[in-house]
Design an enzyme around this catalytic site. Structure first.
Site, PDB file in Angstrom:
ATOM      1  N   SER A 120      -7.647  -3.476  13.398  1.00  0.00           N
ATOM      2  CA  SER A 120      -7.127  -2.659  12.193  1.00  0.00           C
ATOM      3  C   SER A 120      -5.969  -3.196  11.572  1.00  0.00           C
ATOM      4  CB  SER A 120      -7.290  -1.337  12.586  1.00  0.00           C
ATOM      5  OG  SER A 120      -6.129  -0.782  13.395  1.00  0.00           O
ATOM      6  N   LYS A 157      -0.935   2.192  14.273  1.00  0.00           N
ATOM      7  CA  LYS A 157      -1.107   2.476  12.702  1.00  0.00           C
ATOM      8  C   LYS A 157       0.232   2.518  12.028  1.00  0.00           C
ATOM      9  CE  LYS A 157      -5.691   2.864  12.700  1.00  0.00           C
ATOM     10  NZ  LYS A 157      -5.730   2.248  14.230  1.00  0.00           N
TER      11      LYS A 157
END
Length: 200
Positions: A120, A157
């Site tokens: 991701s 993230k």
């Protein structure tokens, strides 16, 4: 490339033996010194040292036929705390191990290493299998790449906060951001470096 604590011990043993005896130890001597279960275990450890560029076997399969390459000394041992997701949150499992990390990747304060699982964050150059160097801290600025913990699970993230809401954004156009109440997010640290093994 980085060495684990065990690999460093093996390298130091080989280095000392070579200096004292003028030749490498036999597989049996290595097995007995480290109490390995089999000669195959010895071969696997030596192969790892060779793959990482610390040992060379220029004469085929002769068991005493290897030479050590210089151990890079501008490195520091940091805790390796397991694997963390760069996709959906995944528990970061702490294991009793350390890794040698180039000092140029470290910064002041407490540092530790985590291995990435998932893709991701691929648009930020963070790939599955990479080892991230993290500076441990409980806060982050908007736009920093963080290791954050949500209800006991950790993820990597980009961090953005607005008032009482936190958005954890992936760096992958195929994935959606994760919106979480600020009091549900714990910042574990900020990413400050990356190491990667290239497969031959």
């Amino acid at each position: 490339m980085l060495l684990t604590k065990q690999q460093t011990r093996i390298y130091r043993y080989l280095e000392t033996y070579l200096r004292r005896h003028g030749r490498p130890p036999s597989y049996q001597e290595i097995r007995e010194h480290f109490n390995f279960r089999s000669l195959n275990s010895v071969a696997k450890h030596l192969k790892q040292l060779e793959r990482k560029g610390y040992l060379e076997s220029p004469w085929g399969n002769q068991k005493r036929a290897f030479r050590l390459l210089p151990l890079r000394t501008t490195a520091a041992a940091v805790p390796f705390l397991g694997r963390v997701a760069a996709g959906a949150p995944l528990e970061a499992v702490e294991i009793p191990e350390t890794m040698e990390v180039p000092e140029s990747l470290l910064s002041g304060g407490n540092n530790f290493a985590l291995q990435v699982r998932g893709d991701s964050m691929v648009d930020e150059g963070i790939r599955d299998g990479d080892v991230l160097i993290i500076r441990k801290q409980e806060y982050a600025d908007n736009g920093q790449t963080v290791v954050a913990q949500i209800e006991g699970e950790a993820t990597i993230k980009k961090f953005y906060q607005r008032h009482d809401q936190v958005e954890l954004r992936p760096a992958n156009q195929e994935l959606e951001p994760l919106a979480v109440a600020a009091d549900k997010v714990e910042i574990i640290g900020v990413v400050i470096g990356l190491m990667r093994h290239y497969k031959r």
